[in-house]
Design a protein around this motif. Structure first.
Motif, mmCIF file in Angstrom:
data_model
loop_
_atom_site.group_PDB
_atom_site.id
_atom_site.type_symbol
_atom_site.label_atom_id
_atom_site.label_comp_id
_atom_site.label_asym_id
_atom_site.label_seq_id
_atom_site.Cartn_x
_atom_site.Cartn_y
_atom_site.Cartn_z
ATOM 1 N N UNK A 21 0.833 -1.208 0.000
ATOM 2 C CA UNK A 21 0.000 0.000 0.000
ATOM 3 C C UNK A 21 0.867 1.256 0.000
ATOM 4 N N UNK A 22 1.954 1.227 0.758
ATOM 5 C CA UNK A 22 2.862 2.373 0.793
ATOM 6 C C UNK A 22 3.560 2.568 -0.545
ATOM 7 N N UNK A 23 3.921 1.475 -1.215
ATOM 8 C CA UNK A 23 4.537 1.567 -2.543
ATOM 9 C C UNK A 23 3.567 2.227 -3.518
ATOM 10 N N UNK A 24 2.325 1.788 -3.508
ATOM 11 C CA UNK A 24 1.317 2.347 -4.414
ATOM 12 C C UNK A 24 1.117 3.844 -4.148
ATOM 13 N N UNK A 25 1.125 4.218 -2.883
ATOM 14 C CA UNK A 25 0.939 5.631 -2.540
ATOM 15 C C UNK A 25 2.095 6.470 -3.075
ATOM 16 N N UNK A 26 3.331 5.979 -2.921
ATOM 17 C CA UNK A 26 4.483 6.717 -3.430
ATOM 18 C C UNK A 26 4.450 6.816 -4.955
ATOM 19 N N UNK A 27 4.013 5.751 -5.607
ATOM 20 C CA UNK A 27 3.904 5.798 -7.076
ATOM 21 C C UNK A 27 2.932 6.901 -7.488
ATOM 22 N N UNK A 28 1.827 6.989 -6.794
ATOM 23 C CA UNK A 28 0.790 7.960 -7.159
ATOM 24 C C UNK A 28 1.217 9.394 -6.865
ATOM 25 N N UNK A 29 1.952 9.584 -5.773
ATOM 26 C CA UNK A 29 2.239 10.953 -5.325
ATOM 27 C C UNK A 29 3.585 11.486 -5.794
ATOM 28 N N UNK A 30 4.562 10.614 -6.046
ATOM 29 C CA UNK A 30 5.927 11.118 -6.242
ATOM 30 C C UNK A 30 6.677 10.545 -7.430
ATOM 31 N N UNK A 31 6.226 9.444 -8.003
ATOM 32 C CA UNK A 31 7.020 8.768 -9.034
ATOM 33 C C UNK A 31 6.661 9.172 -10.452
ATOM 34 N N UNK A 32 5.653 10.043 -10.621
ATOM 35 C CA UNK A 32 5.279 10.462 -11.972
ATOM 36 C C UNK A 32 6.439 11.223 -12.616
ATOM 37 N N UNK A 33 6.954 10.707 -13.720
ATOM 38 C CA UNK A 33 8.055 11.367 -14.418
ATOM 39 C C UNK A 33 9.415 11.126 -13.807
ATOM 40 N N UNK A 63 11.830 8.371 -13.347
ATOM 41 C CA UNK A 63 12.119 6.988 -13.724
ATOM 42 C C UNK A 63 12.955 6.269 -12.680
ATOM 43 N N UNK A 64 13.875 6.992 -12.052
ATOM 44 C CA UNK A 64 14.751 6.351 -11.071
ATOM 45 C C UNK A 64 13.966 5.914 -9.842
ATOM 46 N N UNK A 65 13.095 6.781 -9.346
ATOM 47 C CA UNK A 65 12.260 6.401 -8.211
ATOM 48 C C UNK A 65 11.317 5.272 -8.612
ATOM 49 N N UNK A 66 10.801 5.325 -9.835
ATOM 50 C CA UNK A 66 9.947 4.239 -10.319
ATOM 51 C C UNK A 66 10.662 2.904 -10.288
ATOM 52 N N UNK A 67 11.940 2.904 -10.662
ATOM 53 C CA UNK A 67 12.723 1.658 -10.633
ATOM 54 C C UNK A 67 12.912 1.159 -9.197
ATOM 55 N N UNK A 68 13.221 2.076 -8.273
ATOM 56 C CA UNK A 68 13.384 1.689 -6.870
ATOM 57 C C UNK A 68 12.105 1.047 -6.346
ATOM 58 N N UNK A 69 10.963 1.630 -6.680
ATOM 59 C CA UNK A 69 9.678 1.088 -6.231
ATOM 60 C C UNK A 69 9.388 -0.256 -6.896
ATOM 61 N N UNK A 70 9.845 -0.436 -8.128
ATOM 62 C CA UNK A 70 9.678 -1.734 -8.796
ATOM 63 C C UNK A 70 10.472 -2.817 -8.078
ATOM 64 N N UNK A 71 11.693 -2.485 -7.655
ATOM 65 C CA UNK A 71 12.489 -3.452 -6.899
ATOM 66 C C UNK A 71 11.804 -3.812 -5.581
ATOM 67 N N UNK A 72 11.200 -2.826 -4.947
ATOM 68 C CA UNK A 72 10.471 -3.103 -3.712
ATOM 69 C C UNK A 72 9.224 -3.941 -3.981
#
Length: 465
Positions: A224-236, A238-247
């Motif tokens: 749930x926390x990963x999904x929240x970060x994707x929605x609020x902070x990972x738009x555009x 790519x590096x944060x998106x990759x970190x969240x993908x690993x998680x």
């Protein structure tokens, strides 16, 4: 001023005008102004998105060259700001090794320039970078040096100190300490007090919370926390998106959802981060879960030998454990024992037991079987095994009620974690050694255990210790 007001687009016009005017500067002034201008350009690029590698490389070369000639206080200050901008920009790209290098140089230049305010903040980022790297001692040293500066910190610097301390606590499996640190500092959650180009403090706090939830066995909460970060902070980003993908992949593996983890890693197979150590580590974990032990070794190999990109201490430690388990599953116990010994030796100076717990029961079994009492790391291995024992869910009230220890039995039981001998416990309680043995036998029977270690673990799960 535009950058500090949160308007990186509006800053662009002024930065371009400054660049055009730079050629009309006298050389002494240029030595100060050029690093300042480069720092502001890096900050602007990092504020809009992850800074372009070409811009970072060019600015990095300038900083290296300027160090050889910097002499005046303004030159040291300008160069310190440039190294700071480069360090935080590298952190936004999750290039931890380069960030540590840049932030270390920033601290030196800011010290020479006597720019104390920024020095404290840079030390905070340096502490967090060291903690992400896995060098907990270096992180604590940076925190201590920042605290020694006799200046009231701004809220952003205080938040950085909290985040670094929380990451250190997480690596040492002090989950309650992590929660207390983060819950007591609302500025970390809100993400206020940012400087241009810095990674978002709220994102850093969110990532630590995800890891904490995962360490506590709460895969659903972590997701749930990963999904929240994707929605609020990972738009555009790519590096944060990759970190969240690993998680995402880590969470799926912990939950036993191999199909989901496989799909996640297949999507990264041809991505720009496929050669990075964290990516290879996750691939090795996936191969282990699939029973492909040679594939796990192949994935973890470049991390273990240091040839992969971005090999931090933290990732190398986890990769050593993947390789140890894979070797053991293949019947290569000698190689497995050697890799496990390397991992223990790497983690013991910082008391970093969390990576072993994250690796699961396969590592617990390997430690039990492959680490002899004569090992130089036997004491640390024993502490890890105790932590494994306390990872089990706490008992409910009914179970606690069924374990009714007398006051005397409880008094003796509470000495067990101290590792005192029975004779020493008897002397401390002014009892005979036979009385202590009688109380222990009765306590073991009521707890349903047969050894001191099992009694400690069982008592902790029942909140008796």
């Amino acid at each position: 001023a535009r950058l500090w007001a949160g308007d990186p687009d509006g800053a662009g016009h002024h930065l371009e005008a400054a660049r055009r005017a730079l050629g009309r500067c006298a050389q002494p002034a240029r030595r100060t102004i050029e690093p300042w201008l480069a720092a502001l350009r890096v900050m602007q690029a990092a504020s809009l998105a992850a800074a372009d590698p070409g811009l970072l490389a060019k600015s990095w070369t300038m900083a290296e060259q300027a160090q050889a000639t910097a002499g005046s206080q303004p030159e040291h200050r300008a160069l310190g700001l440039l190294w700071f901008a480069l360090g935080t920009a590298r952190l936004r790209r999750w290039e931890i090794l380069e960030a540590r290098y840049a932030l270390n140089h920033a601290c030196r230049q800011l010290t020479a320039g006597d720019l104390v305010e920024l020095y404290v903040r840079v030390r905070g980022w340096q502490a967090l970078a060291e903690a992400w790297h896995g060098d907990l001692t270096a992180a604590e040293k940076a925190l201590g040096e920042a605290a020694d500066v006799s200046l009231a910190r701004d809220q952003g610097s205080s938040c950085l100190a909290v985040l670094a301390a929380a990451q250190v606590s997480l690596a040492r499996d002090d989950l309650a300490g992590v929660r207390k640190l983060l819950d007591d500092d609302e500025s970390c959650v809100a993400g206020r007090n940012q400087l241009p180009g810095e990674p978002q403090l709220s994102v850093m706090a969110g990532l630590i919370r995800i890891r904490t939830a995962l360490a506590d066995g709460d895969a659903a909460g972590a997701r749930a926390l990963v999904l929240r970060l994707r929605d609020t902070s990972a738009q555009g980003d790519q590096e944060l998106g990759w970190v969240l993908t690993m998680l995402d992949c880590e969470i799926a593996l912990r939950a036993g959802d191999i199909e989901r983890a496989t799909g996640t890693m297949e999507a990264e197979a041809d991505g720009p981060n496929r050669a990075r150590a964290q990516n290879l580590l996750m691939l090795g974990k996936l191969r282990l879960s699939q029973g492909d032990f040679s594939g796990a070794l192949e994935a973890a190999g470049p991390v273990v030998d240091g040839t992969a990109e971005e090999v931090t201490l933290q990732v190398k430690l986890a990769s050593l454990l993947v390789a140890a388990v894979a070797n053991r599953r293949m019947g290569l116990t000698g190689a497995a024992a050697e890799l496990l010994e390397q991992a223990l030796a790497l983690a013991e100076p910082d008391d970093a037991c969390r990576p072993f717990l994250d690796a699961g029961q396969a590592v617990r079994s390997a430690i039990t079987v492959l680490v002899p009492p004569t090992s130089r790391c036997a004491g640390f291995a024993g502490r890890i095994l105790e932590r494994f024992d306390t990872q089990l869910p706490h008992a409910d009230g009914r179970e606690v009620a069924e374990v009714l220890l007398t006051d005397s039995e409880l008094a003796v039981l509470r000495f067990l974690p101290s590792h005192l001998t029975n004779q020493e416990i008897a002397e401390a309680l002014f009892l005979s050694i036979n009385t202590v043995k009688t109380h222990l036998r009765s306590a073991y029977r009521k707890l349903g255990v047969t050894s001191r270690r099992a009694a400690i673990a069982r008592a902790r799960r029942l909140d008796l210790l």
